[in-house]
Design a protein around this motif. Structure first.
Motif, PDB file in Angstrom:
ATOM      1  N   HIS A   1       0.909  -1.266  -0.154  1.00 48.85           N
ATOM      2  CA  HIS A   1      -0.007   0.063  -0.020  1.00 48.85           C
ATOM      3  C   HIS A   1       0.920   1.139  -0.136  1.00 48.85           C
ATOM      4  CE1 HIS A   1      -3.221  -2.824   1.043  1.00 48.85           C
ATOM      5  NE2 HIS A   1      -3.994  -2.077   0.750  1.00 48.85           N
TER       6      HIS A   1
ATOM      7  N   ARG B   1     -12.474  10.892  -8.084  1.00 49.30           N
ATOM      8  CA  ARG B   1     -13.047   9.490  -8.333  1.00 49.30           C
ATOM      9  C   ARG B   1     -13.873   9.686  -9.625  1.00 49.30           C
ATOM     10  NH1 ARG B   1     -16.226   7.144  -3.396  1.00 49.30           N
ATOM     11  NH2 ARG B   1     -16.088   5.059  -4.368  1.00 49.30           N
TER      12      ARG B   1
ATOM     13  N   VAL C   1      -3.260   4.773  -2.645  1.00 47.94           N
ATOM     14  CA  VAL C   1      -4.377   5.070  -2.096  1.00 47.94           C
ATOM     15  C   VAL C   1      -3.980   6.781  -2.073  1.00 47.94           C
ATOM     16  CG1 VAL C   1      -5.952   5.130   0.052  1.00 47.94           C
ATOM     17  CG2 VAL C   1      -4.611   3.083  -0.512  1.00 47.94           C
TER      18      VAL C   1
ATOM     19  N   GLU D   1     -13.274   2.429  -2.732  1.00 47.39           N
ATOM     20  CA  GLU D   1     -13.063   1.619  -4.068  1.00 47.39           C
ATOM     21  C   GLU D   1     -13.254   0.006  -3.653  1.00 47.39           C
ATOM     22  OE1 GLU D   1     -14.053   2.451  -7.083  1.00 47.39           O
ATOM     23  OE2 GLU D   1     -13.798   4.538  -6.650  1.00 47.39           O
ATOM     24  N   SER D   2     -12.340  -0.550  -2.969  1.00 47.36           N
ATOM     25  CA  SER D   2     -12.384  -1.853  -2.530  1.00 47.36           C
ATOM     26  C   SER D   2     -13.108  -2.034  -1.394  1.00 47.36           C
ATOM     27  CB  SER D   2     -10.830  -2.331  -2.181  1.00 47.36           C
ATOM     28  OG  SER D   2     -10.469  -1.533  -1.439  1.00 47.36           O
ATOM     29  N   LYS D   3     -13.688  -0.920  -0.909  1.00 47.86           N
ATOM     30  CA  LYS D   3     -14.517  -1.256   0.393  1.00 47.86           C
ATOM     31  C   LYS D   3     -13.760  -2.206   1.578  1.00 47.86           C
ATOM     32  CE  LYS D   3     -18.983  -0.439  -2.118  1.00 47.86           C
ATOM     33  NZ  LYS D   3     -18.503   0.105  -3.043  1.00 47.86           N
TER      34      LYS D   3
ATOM     35  N   ARG E   1      -1.252  -1.070  -4.251  1.00 45.72           N
ATOM     36  CA  ARG E   1      -2.285  -0.352  -4.335  1.00 45.72           C
ATOM     37  C   ARG E   1      -1.993   1.028  -3.909  1.00 45.72           C
ATOM     38  NH1 ARG E   1      -6.583  -2.711  -0.712  1.00 45.72           N
ATOM     39  NH2 ARG E   1      -7.473  -3.744  -2.560  1.00 45.72           N
TER      40      ARG E   1
ATOM     41  N   VAL F   1      -8.118   2.516 -11.556  1.00 45.95           N
ATOM     42  CA  VAL F   1      -9.176   2.011 -10.314  1.00 45.95           C
ATOM     43  C   VAL F   1      -9.442   0.802 -10.852  1.00 45.95           C
ATOM     44  CG1 VAL F   1     -11.417   2.334  -9.356  1.00 45.95           C
ATOM     45  CG2 VAL F   1     -10.064   4.423  -9.774  1.00 45.95           C
TER      46      VAL F   1
ATOM     47  N   GLY G   1      -7.371  -2.178 -10.445  1.00 50.20           N
ATOM     48  CA  GLY G   1      -7.205  -2.513  -8.994  1.00 50.20           C
ATOM     49  C   GLY G   1      -6.093  -1.665  -8.397  1.00 50.20           C
TER      50      GLY G   1
ATOM     51  N   ASP H   1      -7.039   3.541  -5.137  1.00 47.28           N
ATOM     52  CA  ASP H   1      -7.918   3.557  -4.121  1.00 47.28           C
ATOM     53  C   ASP H   1      -8.125   5.037  -3.495  1.00 47.28           C
ATOM     54  OD1 ASP H   1     -10.425   2.500  -2.679  1.00 47.28           O
ATOM     55  OD2 ASP H   1      -9.504   0.784  -2.636  1.00 47.28           O
TER      56      ASP H   1
ATOM     57  N   LEU I   1     -10.878   2.345   2.676  1.00 46.19           N
ATOM     58  CA  LEU I   1     -10.612   2.446   1.345  1.00 46.19           C
ATOM     59  C   LEU I   1     -11.961   2.168   0.372  1.00 46.19           C
ATOM     60  CD1 LEU I   1      -7.654   0.071   1.111  1.00 46.19           C
ATOM     61  CD2 LEU I   1      -7.563   2.468   1.683  1.00 46.19           C
TER      62      LEU I   1
END
Ligand SMILES: C[S@@+](CC[C@H](N)C(=O)[O-])C[C@H]1O[C@@H](n2cnc3c(N)ncnc32)[C@H](O)[C@@H]1O
Length: 524
Positions: free
Chosen positions: A82, A131, A118, A163-165, A116, A140, A143, A146, A161
């Motif tokens: 991350h 977004r 962020v 997008e990936s919830k 990823r 996005v 993947g 985020d 996060l």
């Protein structure tokens, strides 16, 4: 914002420690109210931190660190690394960083290692803008990207996060967290202390205004505040956290005298962030500030610089000491960085050390660095028209195909247009294509798509010119000059019916166009 008390003013608050000052509330309201406009009209300076040269250099260092973390691992592992960007502002740095990362991973054959990125900020409007931004969407979808709402001053130790919830908390990350913070720590709350003959005092601020009913969310509120400072002797154990007091004591013991900014809120945030990956953290940060203790102490109490928002220099020396006391390390340049200090700080370094991160930092920041290039460009830009074609092209290439720099060089390229060889014409068209790929639209008034398209048309690249005139229509609306030029491209491409349709449209809003022959400029 000015300093010094004046009788005719209304006092908003008296003798507050800097980190508790109403100034920060005004700063918060500023960013919440103006959103992306802060960068659109360049009220908040951002070019020095949002250009391809810096993004590429930082991507090299981050990749170096990730390779150090991966050294000795047989498999790539499935949990992503991350990389959290704090205060990501316009989003332009993130876009350029992700592009640089993609390029470098491809060169290295490292595409299989999951990463990823962020993007975070404390304003929801910035998150909404990113977004919805078409240039960020592909990252996005892949993947790779985020988003999270993160307030440096109110970090509670969790990261949601969007997008990936995914909700991250203490110990959630198996792999070390990388944090990027550019032009962020200079605008979040700090404290200020005065040291004299081994005695520690806190600097207290009285904030007043000429406007009695001051609305903190109003435009330019920061320019209407007046500051006065005083000092009060304090106990060396000022903070609840022993490690912060240890740092303060170090300054009280070592410094002859003067005032020192102290980034307690930022250090608390880093503590919380490091807990996400069980105490390991790699921080890469760029800002104006001081790494060297000798240049820290000021004779006067801190002065605030207002540029839409306001900022104070960052005490990177305190960051360095904080990491050191926790068993960490730092990497910094071997020379004074005049436009921007870029430094890396590490907690919980990989067992095999950090040869890759150190090498990458050395190559990116100790030799021909973004800082040096930035300064050189400032001197050169008034003289672009005196440069030869190859010199101009080298400048664009050294900028890593910065769309803004290419835009600034276009008048000089245009002057040479009639004398260019076939090879030079191809090289210029390629440079325009690469610079356009680095363009991240935030709605600035300069229509670079139009300018690049006009140059491509002059180069005889009608298809590429057409594509960019179409981009210009999307980004800046149906301007008759754009439609007219688009028609020129369509004619050149053997599409007279389409050209005629574009001409009719152009003529509807600007009938005088029918008397014009050739490409139209767009000057306003
Ligand atoms: C000067 S701008 C820098 C933006 C971007 N990093 C750049 O280099 O252009 C400061 C950014 O930090 C954000 N910010 C300010 N205070 C913050 C806080 N307490 N927590 C998180 N972000 C904050 C602002 O919304 C803004 O996006």
């Amino acid at each position: 914002m000015t300093t010094g008390a004046e009788d005719s003013l209304t006092t908003l608050e008296t003798n507050k420690p800097l980190s508790e000052s109403v100034l920060w509330r005004a700063q918060r309201s500023y960013f919440e109210r103006v959103g992306i406009d802060a960068w659109r009209d360049a009220t908040v300076p951002h070019y020095v931190t949002c250009n391809p040269a810096l993004a590429h250099a930082m991507a090299q260092v981050v990749l170096g660190f990730l390779r150090d973390c991966n050294a000795g691992e047989a498999r790539a592992g499935s949990e992503p690394f991350h990389v959290l960007e704090l205060g990501a502002g316009s989003g332009r740095f993130a876009f350029l960083f992700l592009r640089a990362l993609a390029e470098l991973r491809e060169v290295m054959g490292w595409s299989h290692v999951p990463i990823r990125y962020v993007m975070s900020d404390f304003t929801e409007s910035n998150l909404r803008f990113w977004r919805a931004h078409p240039a960020l969407r592909p990252f996005v979808t892949a993947g790779l990207l985020d988003f999270a709402l993160v307030d440096v001053e109110r970090m509670d130790g969790t990261l949601e996060l969007l997008e990936s919830k995914t909700m991250l908390g203490a110990g959630s990350l198996e792999r070390p967290l990388t944090v990027i913070a550019n032009y962020v720590f200079d605008g979040v709350a700090q404290d200020a202390f005065f040291i004299e003959k081994g005695q520690l005092s806190e600097c207290l601020f009285t904030v007043a205004t000429e406007t009695p009913e001051l609305d903190l969310s109003a435009a330019n509120v920061l320019t209407r505040l007046r500051l006065a400072s005083s000092r009060r002797a304090v106990h060396p154990d000022y903070y609840p956290e022993p490690e912060l007091n240890g740092l303060l004591r170090g300054y009280t013991d070592r410094l002859d005298g003067g005032s020192v900014l102290f980034p307690a809120p930022a250090l608390r945030c880093l503590e919380k962030l490091s807990a996400l990956s069980s105490g390991s953290l790699f921080l890469l940060s760029a800002d104006k500030g001081h790494l060297d203790e000798a240049s820290l102490a000021l004779e006067v109490d801190p002065q605030v610089t207002v540029h839409g928002s306001f900022s104070l220099p960052v005490n990177y020396h305190a960051f360095q000491q904080w990491f050191l006391r926790k068993g960490g390390e730092h990497i910094c340049a071997d020379h004074r960085q005049s436009s921007l200090v870029v430094a890396a700080f590490i907690l919980g370094a990989p067992a095999r050390g950090m040869p890759e991160a150190r090498l990458a930092y050395h190559l990116a920041f100790n030799g021909p660095s973004p800082d040096g290039f930035f300064r050189l460009r400032q001197g050169l830009e008034a003289h672009y028209e005196m440069l030869e074609f190859e010199q101009l092209l080298a400048h664009v290439r050294l900028s890593r195909y910065d769309a803004r720099i290419l835009g600034d060089c276009l008048p000089a390229f245009s002057q040479k247009m009639t004398t260019l060889s076939a090879q030079e014409r191809v090289a210029l068209a390629q440079a325009i294509g690469r610079a356009w790929a680095n363009y991240f639209h935030i709605g600035e008034s300069r229509d670079l798509a139009f300018a690049f398209a006009a140059c491509l048309y002059q180069l005889g690249e009608s298809a590429s010119a057409l594509a960019l005139f179409e981009e210009s229509l999307v980004l800046y609306g149906e301007d008759p000059r754009t439609l007219w030029n688009l028609a020129m491209c369509l004619f050149a491409l053997g599409r007279p019916e389409d050209a005629a349709r574009a001409l009719v449209k152009a003529g509807e809003s600007f009938p005088l166009l029918h008397a014009h022959i050739g490409l139209l400029p767009k000057t306003g």
